[in-house]
Scaffold this active site. Structure first.
Site, short mmCIF file in Angstrom:
data_model
loop_
_atom_site.label_atom_id
_atom_site.label_comp_id
_atom_site.label_asym_id
_atom_site.label_seq_id
_atom_site.Cartn_x
_atom_site.Cartn_y
_atom_site.Cartn_z
N LYS A 10 0.85 -1.21 0.03
CA LYS A 10 -0.13 -0.12 -0.12
C LYS A 10 0.93 1.15 -0.23
O LYS A 10 2.08 1.18 0.08
CB LYS A 10 -0.85 -0.10 1.14
CG LYS A 10 -1.96 -1.24 1.25
CD LYS A 10 -2.87 -1.11 2.54
CE LYS A 10 -3.93 -2.26 2.37
NZ LYS A 10 -4.96 -2.03 3.37
N PHE A 58 -15.31 3.75 7.11
CA PHE A 58 -14.06 4.07 6.94
C PHE A 58 -13.89 3.91 5.27
O PHE A 58 -12.80 4.07 4.67
CB PHE A 58 -13.14 2.95 7.59
CG PHE A 58 -13.39 1.35 7.02
CD1 PHE A 58 -12.96 1.24 5.99
CD2 PHE A 58 -13.86 0.84 8.14
CE1 PHE A 58 -13.01 -0.25 5.80
CE2 PHE A 58 -14.02 -0.80 7.90
CZ PHE A 58 -13.63 -1.36 6.77
N ARG A 86 -2.04 -14.46 4.59
CA ARG A 86 -2.60 -13.94 5.88
C ARG A 86 -1.78 -14.06 7.26
O ARG A 86 -1.99 -13.14 8.04
CB ARG A 86 -4.18 -14.25 6.13
CG ARG A 86 -4.91 -13.59 4.83
CD ARG A 86 -6.39 -14.06 4.68
NE ARG A 86 -7.20 -13.40 5.87
CZ ARG A 86 -7.61 -12.07 5.72
NH1 ARG A 86 -7.35 -11.21 4.59
NH2 ARG A 86 -8.34 -11.54 6.61
N THR A 92 -5.20 -7.48 10.60
CA THR A 92 -5.40 -6.09 9.86
C THR A 92 -5.16 -4.80 10.48
O THR A 92 -4.52 -3.95 10.15
CB THR A 92 -7.04 -6.03 9.45
OG1 THR A 92 -7.40 -6.96 8.87
CG2 THR A 92 -7.36 -4.66 8.75
N ARG A 103 2.68 -6.65 8.79
CA ARG A 103 2.16 -5.41 9.29
C ARG A 103 2.75 -5.13 10.77
O ARG A 103 2.84 -4.10 11.13
CB ARG A 103 0.75 -5.87 9.63
CG ARG A 103 -0.07 -5.61 8.18
CD ARG A 103 -1.48 -6.01 8.34
NE ARG A 103 -2.35 -5.79 6.86
CZ ARG A 103 -3.36 -6.43 6.68
NH1 ARG A 103 -3.82 -7.60 7.43
NH2 ARG A 103 -4.01 -6.41 5.53
N ASN A 113 -2.10 0.03 6.68
CA ASN A 113 -1.72 -1.12 7.15
C ASN A 113 -0.61 -1.80 6.31
O ASN A 113 -0.63 -3.18 6.35
CB ASN A 113 -2.61 -2.01 7.81
CG ASN A 113 -3.69 -2.41 6.55
OD1 ASN A 113 -3.65 -1.85 5.40
ND2 ASN A 113 -4.81 -3.22 6.94
N HIS A 116 -2.17 -5.53 1.59
CA HIS A 116 -3.76 -6.27 1.18
C HIS A 116 -3.25 -7.38 0.98
O HIS A 116 -2.28 -7.90 0.22
CB HIS A 116 -4.27 -5.64 0.12
CG HIS A 116 -5.50 -6.38 -0.04
ND1 HIS A 116 -6.56 -6.32 0.72
CD2 HIS A 116 -5.83 -7.30 -0.94
CE1 HIS A 116 -7.51 -7.12 0.10
NE2 HIS A 116 -6.91 -7.57 -1.03
P1 CMP Z 1 -7.46 -4.76 3.71
O1 CMP Z 1 -6.75 -5.86 3.79
O2 CMP Z 1 -6.76 -3.95 2.58
O3 CMP Z 1 -9.04 -4.80 3.31
C1 CMP Z 1 -9.83 -3.76 3.61
C2 CMP Z 1 -9.14 -2.61 4.37
O4 CMP Z 1 -9.92 -1.74 5.10
C3 CMP Z 1 -8.10 -3.06 5.54
O5 CMP Z 1 -7.15 -3.70 4.69
C4 CMP Z 1 -7.78 -1.80 5.96
O6 CMP Z 1 -6.64 -1.11 5.68
C5 CMP Z 1 -9.15 -1.05 5.82
N1 CMP Z 1 -9.75 -0.90 7.37
C6 CMP Z 1 -10.47 -1.93 7.98
N2 CMP Z 1 -10.86 -1.48 9.15
C7 CMP Z 1 -10.65 0.17 9.12
C8 CMP Z 1 -11.13 0.95 10.17
N3 CMP Z 1 -11.58 0.71 11.22
N4 CMP Z 1 -10.38 2.21 9.65
C9 CMP Z 1 -9.83 2.24 8.50
N5 CMP Z 1 -9.65 1.47 7.56
C10 CMP Z 1 -10.07 0.23 7.84
#
Ligand code: CMP
Length: 140
Positions: A10, A58, A86, A92, A103, A113, A116
């Protein structure tokens, strides 16, 4: 497609100079890169990719962040790819990610984070086909 997963490094991790370290972790864990590109998502493209989250609070923050700078997109191959990747990237929310995971090492918070990873074999196929044409996926 159960031996493939889709990933993005990212904008936060690209900007911080972590592409090389993250790709090394991925290779060391036994994943083979079968497609890869550096690109920048438009807000429309990021919104379409994350459409499943469009009703989450979000969503706009996620779209703004994912279109804020270049990313690296890749398709990775390994037995049990989705689950093993994963595990490699960690939770996450980096505050909950196991020590040594990507991460835990490189992510700042749940929004920014670092990486993905697809959450199912079905989504791995959908996400791979969203970013890559078949002729840009390589068997070697
Ligand atoms: P990703 O695995 O790319 O899939 C969905 C994304 O949403 C996740 O990683 C996070 O980066 C984002 N995400 C999930 N929860 C939140 C949150 N509470 N606030 C902001 N971003 C979020």
């Amino acid at each position: 497609m159960s031996n493939r997963t889709f990933t993005m490094i990212k904008p936060d991790a690209v900007k911080a100079g972590h592409i090389g370290n993250i790709l090394a972790k991925i290779a060391d864990a036994g994943f083979k890169i079968v497609a890869m590109k550096m690109t920048r998502l438009s807000a429309d493209t990021a919104g379409a990719f994350y459409a499943v989250h469009s009703h989450r609070p979000f969503y706009q923050e996620l779209v703004d962040f994912m279109s804020s700078g270049p990313i690296v997109a890749a398709i990775l191959e390994k037995d049990n790819a989705v689950e093993d990747f994963r595990t490699l990237i960690g939770a996450t929310n980096p505050a909950e990610a196991a020590p040594g995971t990507i991460r835990a090492l490189y992510a700042a918070n749940v929004g920014e984070n670092a990486v993905h990873g697809s959450d199912s074999n079905e989504n791995a196929a959908i996400e791979s086909n969203f970013h890559f044409a078949g002729c840009d996926m390589f068997a070697y």
